[in-house]
Motif scaffolding. Sequence first.
Motif, short mmCIF file in Angstrom:
data_model
loop_
_atom_site.label_atom_id
_atom_site.label_comp_id
_atom_site.label_asym_id
_atom_site.label_seq_id
_atom_site.Cartn_x
_atom_site.Cartn_y
_atom_site.Cartn_z
N VAL A 197 -16.88 -50.40 -37.61
CA VAL A 197 -15.83 -51.27 -38.11
C VAL A 197 -16.46 -52.39 -38.93
N ARG A 223 -10.53 -57.05 -35.19
CA ARG A 223 -10.30 -55.62 -34.97
C ARG A 223 -11.31 -55.04 -33.99
N GLY A 259 -13.54 -51.98 -32.15
CA GLY A 259 -14.26 -50.81 -32.62
C GLY A 259 -15.76 -51.02 -32.58
N HIS A 279 -12.45 -47.39 -24.48
CA HIS A 279 -13.47 -47.33 -25.53
C HIS A 279 -13.53 -48.63 -26.33
N SER A 280 -12.36 -49.22 -26.63
CA SER A 280 -12.35 -50.48 -27.37
C SER A 280 -13.06 -51.58 -26.58
N HIS A 308 -16.89 -50.92 -26.78
CA HIS A 308 -17.44 -51.29 -28.09
C HIS A 308 -17.58 -52.81 -28.21
N ARG A 365 -2.95 -51.15 -34.17
CA ARG A 365 -4.42 -51.23 -34.31
C ARG A 365 -5.00 -52.01 -33.13
#
Length: 477
Positions: free
Chosen positions: A54, A78, A80, A396-397, A400, A417
């Motif tokens: 990202v 954001r 990622g 997962h977010s 990360h 998002r």
Amino acid sequence: MVDSGDSQMKLANGDSGYVLEDVPHLTDYIPDLPTYTNPLQDNPSYSAVKQYFVNMDDTVSQKIVVHKNGPRGTHFRRAGPRQKVYFKSDEVYACIVTCGGLCPGLNTVIREIVCGLYHMYGVSKVLGIDGGYRGFYSKNTISMTPKFVNDIHKRGGTILGTSRGGHDTSKIVDSIQDRGINQVYIIGGDGTQKGAAVIYEEIQRRGLKVAVAGIPKTIDNDIPVIDKSFGFDTAVEEAQRAINAAHVEAESTENGIGVVKLMGRYSGFIAMYATLASRDVDCCLIPESPFYLEGKGGLFEFIKKRLKENGHMVIVIAEGAGQDLLSKSLQSMDQQDASGNKLLQDVGLWISHRIKDHFAKENKMNITLKYIDPTYMIRAIPANASDNVYCTLLAHSAIHGAMAGYTGFTVGPVNGRHAYIPFNRVTEKQNKVVITDRMWARLLSSTDQPSFMSPKPKVVNKAKKREEPATLLNGNI
């Protein structure tokens, strides 16, 4: 962009009214931390992905609908994977804790944190904290491996156990420090996220290199900012079973009434969406929309009208609806659970008795009423397919973000998002159904029920009546 705000807020301002509500980073209080190459770029599973990482400047807008010349408004960072990470894979020692009430998808989030850390980042040391926050210092821990968690998403509840309130922040951070834990994943509702914020602040005060990531959980969907909470879709789907049973019971007898109580202490989202999905519901009662029983336009009058029209009806009521009426007719109990939530009285049972008593006194219409309370059945089941996918993305977010050195954040989808959101934004208020919004209007249209807004007609000053300028809706289309 220029940083501004106090220690509790990390803000950055840009052109055209752009505001970034950023989340803390380990480098905010530990300068000169080394960075490492993200192992995802060498992961064969991601070899087909055109863009691994990202962009560092990517943000997500809180409001997707704006005026042409209006400000761009609040944004969040954001979620990622980032190109650089702040932890070596073999040095990561992560832990997972679940707190508060049960919710479909808890085990899926646990599973995907363990498997995501292992398969994406090569992290093999993950600890499960047994029994909620107090488990950090009062219970045994569980070693978590992909093999151990392989099938847990097929079960309801949480394999780690849970608890409410009553924890000692200092002891928790002592345990984290003594064990050498450097990533903490906390799954729970607004009370849990408030606790996570305090834990983060103590970790920051001690200058520890420990990333704290929250995954917001509530079956009621009452967490602000994010699109929806995990487990909500499953709860609405399971509620259909109870509504269908109530409908079958009601239509099988003359003047049959089915009453279904669903979860929703302060927010009626489950009741509203279950009603819209079912199409068998004649009346939906939620905490945000006051109602009254007697007199013209009241619930009793509507029940009588609907029974004369159809011969049967189904009423869905959220557990927090009508508590003001209930406290007037029963001795009010000002008691709280361990999390500080007010203990509600059973409004479903109460309203069922009131309906029976009313029609018994009228002596003009014999009714048969069946009351169904599926509350704990709804929250104790495994997640459905939609929620399982959603839980994977949340896990997962969070991974990360922690690997990239972000801390003191919670994660969730904002306008589709995934973003990193400061703890205070998801704990400052509760998300509630807006009864002046279109979604509630759709429900009223679907059920053809009255709005129960007020038993007294409003007086309109016609002399001052004028056309108001159009305003943007802040809810669903």
